[in-house]
Scaffold this active site. Structure first.
Site, short mmCIF file in Angstrom:
data_model
loop_
_atom_site.label_atom_id
_atom_site.label_comp_id
_atom_site.label_asym_id
_atom_site.label_seq_id
_atom_site.Cartn_x
_atom_site.Cartn_y
_atom_site.Cartn_z
N ASP A 184 6.60 1.69 6.55
CA ASP A 184 5.23 1.16 6.42
C ASP A 184 4.45 1.99 5.40
O ASP A 184 3.81 2.95 5.75
CB ASP A 184 4.54 1.19 7.78
CG ASP A 184 3.16 0.57 7.73
OD1 ASP A 184 2.81 -0.07 6.73
OD2 ASP A 184 2.41 0.76 8.70
N GLU A 199 -5.09 0.81 2.85
CA GLU A 199 -4.78 -0.22 3.83
C GLU A 199 -4.89 0.35 5.22
O GLU A 199 -5.35 -0.31 6.14
CB GLU A 199 -3.35 -0.77 3.60
CG GLU A 199 -3.12 -2.15 4.21
CD GLU A 199 -2.64 -2.10 5.65
OE1 GLU A 199 -2.74 -3.13 6.33
OE2 GLU A 199 -2.19 -1.04 6.12
N GLU A 200 -4.47 1.60 5.38
CA GLU A 200 -4.49 2.24 6.70
C GLU A 200 -5.85 2.83 7.02
O GLU A 200 -6.09 3.28 8.13
CB GLU A 200 -3.41 3.34 6.77
CG GLU A 200 -1.99 2.88 6.41
CD GLU A 200 -1.34 2.03 7.50
OE1 GLU A 200 -2.03 1.60 8.44
OE2 GLU A 200 -0.12 1.79 7.39
N HIS A 260 0.84 -1.20 0.00
CA HIS A 260 0.00 0.00 0.00
C HIS A 260 0.87 1.25 0.00
O HIS A 260 1.94 1.27 0.61
CB HIS A 260 -0.94 0.01 1.20
CG HIS A 260 -0.26 0.03 2.54
ND1 HIS A 260 0.06 1.18 3.21
CD2 HIS A 260 0.18 -0.98 3.35
CE1 HIS A 260 0.64 0.90 4.36
NE2 HIS A 260 0.75 -0.42 4.47
N ASP A 296 -0.70 4.27 0.80
CA ASP A 296 -1.26 5.22 1.76
C ASP A 296 -0.49 5.12 3.07
O ASP A 296 0.11 4.08 3.38
CB ASP A 296 -2.77 5.01 1.98
CG ASP A 296 -3.13 3.63 2.53
OD1 ASP A 296 -2.44 2.66 2.18
OD2 ASP A 296 -4.09 3.54 3.31
N GLU A 309 5.04 -5.63 3.93
CA GLU A 309 4.86 -4.92 5.21
C GLU A 309 6.11 -5.10 6.07
O GLU A 309 6.82 -6.10 5.95
CB GLU A 309 3.65 -5.48 5.97
CG GLU A 309 2.31 -5.18 5.33
CD GLU A 309 1.78 -3.78 5.63
OE1 GLU A 309 2.51 -2.96 6.24
OE2 GLU A 309 0.64 -3.50 5.22
ZN LIG Z 1 1.39 -1.16 6.37
#
Ligand SMILES: [Zn+2]
Length: 397
Positions: free
Chosen positions: A107, A141-142, A74, A76, A170
């Site tokens: 992340d 994702e977040e 991801h 985001d 991740e």
């Molecule tokens: Zn993540």
């Protein structure tokens, strides 16, 4: 044309896109710019659903003749928090003492930056993998994770996409690069139990029915005895009571209702269905107990509501995927990674329905924190691990 072989340069470009969920922030456009010169066809579908923000996603594929590897992640990022507390601005990608600062550094823009650099080096040195490589990147994702990976997988599968294995980038390493591959996750479910009582005066408890008394028996039954002692691959199942709510401001009134909310993380001793049945059974048995409800003849009147959909427990058993990744890590850092199923859920829980999936990325220590940052040395090492993995995995056909 200069190919995106430098993970630090790739990451700097991505960090400078302020893609705080749900904003795209230019991050997917930047990825497209890196991937097209490598021979990827790139699509950026936008998904919507009532009550949630529209989300842009990216699916890129470099087609070949052979197995199909998917890298998932991801772009985001979580909000920066107190920007003034950052030693270096969160979207500037400044480097100090060998570390690059920025929201998403670990992340997980860093993982994406390394994977792209790994593919680019393969393309530059060896002409690219003989099979197919795709990147499945979400911008959600977040956030609520509704218009992201699940829909992107459905969308791609509907077009006929099939994958043989997937790596989610991740940050899986607790302390040092190479510590840990995640090969599965516990299941997760949340629920709430509401006890219906009868409101009344505290001085006349027999005329009322205090729901707090009943709820205490039910909560006790949720917590005791332990669900299991853990399995070969998983930690013990654990239930946490996350809230107990009565909302009664008066000290001389017995309230009418009391609610407890809980989350359970369960291992492969259970399925979502058997966990639900166990919890129902525990509550039914506890409802009949009189420990805290002396003088009451009826069982505790309760309602159990399950929240959302359960996340199912899963364990990936794919020797080619796991052993190849282990070997690549060992070659780069000189030690065997632990195979773990610990931690919270990730998008791997959706991908596992399509192909075997493991997670391996950077060191997670600073994720979601002020001063999120990554060692440049780790970016280089992770790129080498991914590159070696790509070479060896496709080599096995
Ligand atoms: Zn993540």
């Amino acid at each position: 044309m200069k190919l995106p072989t430098d993970p630090a340069a790739n990451l700097a470009t991505l960090i400078r896109c302020a893609s705080v969920t749900p904003a795209e922030g230019g991050a997917l456009a930047a990825l497209e710019g890196m991937l097209k010169p490598l021979g990827f066809s790139v699509e950026r579908p936008v998904f919507s659903e009532d009550g949630t923000p529209d989300i842009e996603n990216l699916y890129a594929r470099r087609s070949g003749n052979g197995p199909h590897l998917m890298f998932a992640g991801h772009t985001d990022v979580v909000p920066v928090g107190d920007e003034a507390s950052w030693t270096h601005p969160p979207f500037a990608a400044e480097i100090a003492k060998g570390e690059m600062y920025g929201r998403g550094a670990v992340d997980m823009k860093g993982g994406i930056a390394c994977f792209i650099a790994a593919v680019a080096r393969h393309v530059e040195n060896k002409g690219g993998p003989k099979g197919s490589v795709s990147l499945l990147i979400t911008g959600d994702e977040e956030g609520p994770a509704i218009n992201g990976t699940t829909k992107l997988l459905d969308w791609a599968a509907a077009k006929g996409e099939k994958w043989d294995a997937s790596i989610v980038g991740e940050p899986t390493n607790p302390d040092a690069l190479g510590d840990m591959i995640k090969i599965g996750r516990r299941g997760s479910m949340s629920g709430s139990v509401t006890v219906n009582g009868r409101q009344g005066h505290v001085a006349y408890p027999l005329l009322a029915d205090n729901p707090v008394r009943g709820l205490m028996s039910l909560v006790e039954a949720l917590l005791h005895p332990v669900f299991d002692k853990g399995t070969r691959d998983f930690q013990p199942t654990n239930l946490e009571v996350t809230s107990i709510d009565v909302g009664n401001p008066a000290t001389n009134v017995i309230p009418a209702k009391a609610t407890a909310t809980f989350n359970i993380r369960f291992n492969d001793t259970w399925t979502a269905e058997t966990v639900q049945a166990e919890i129902h059974n525990r509550l039914d048995q506890a409802a009949k107990r009189k420990k805290y409800r002396t003088g009451k003849k009826t069982p505790v009147d309760y309602e159990l509501v399950w929240r959302d959909r359960p996340s199912h427990v899963f364990l990936t058993r794919d020797d080619k995927l796991i052993d190849t990744l282990r070997g690549s890590i060992k070659a780069a850092v000189g030690k065997e990674p632990a195979l773990s199923t610990s931690g919270g859920t990730s998008d791997a829980r959706f991908i596992k329905d399509y192909c075997p999936v493991v997670e391996f990325g950077l060191v997670g220590k600073t994720m979601h924190m002020v001063d999120e940052r990554v060692a440049l040395a780790d970016l280089e090492t992770l790129t080498q691990i991914y590159q070696r993995f790509i070479e060896d995995w496709f080599e096995q056909g």
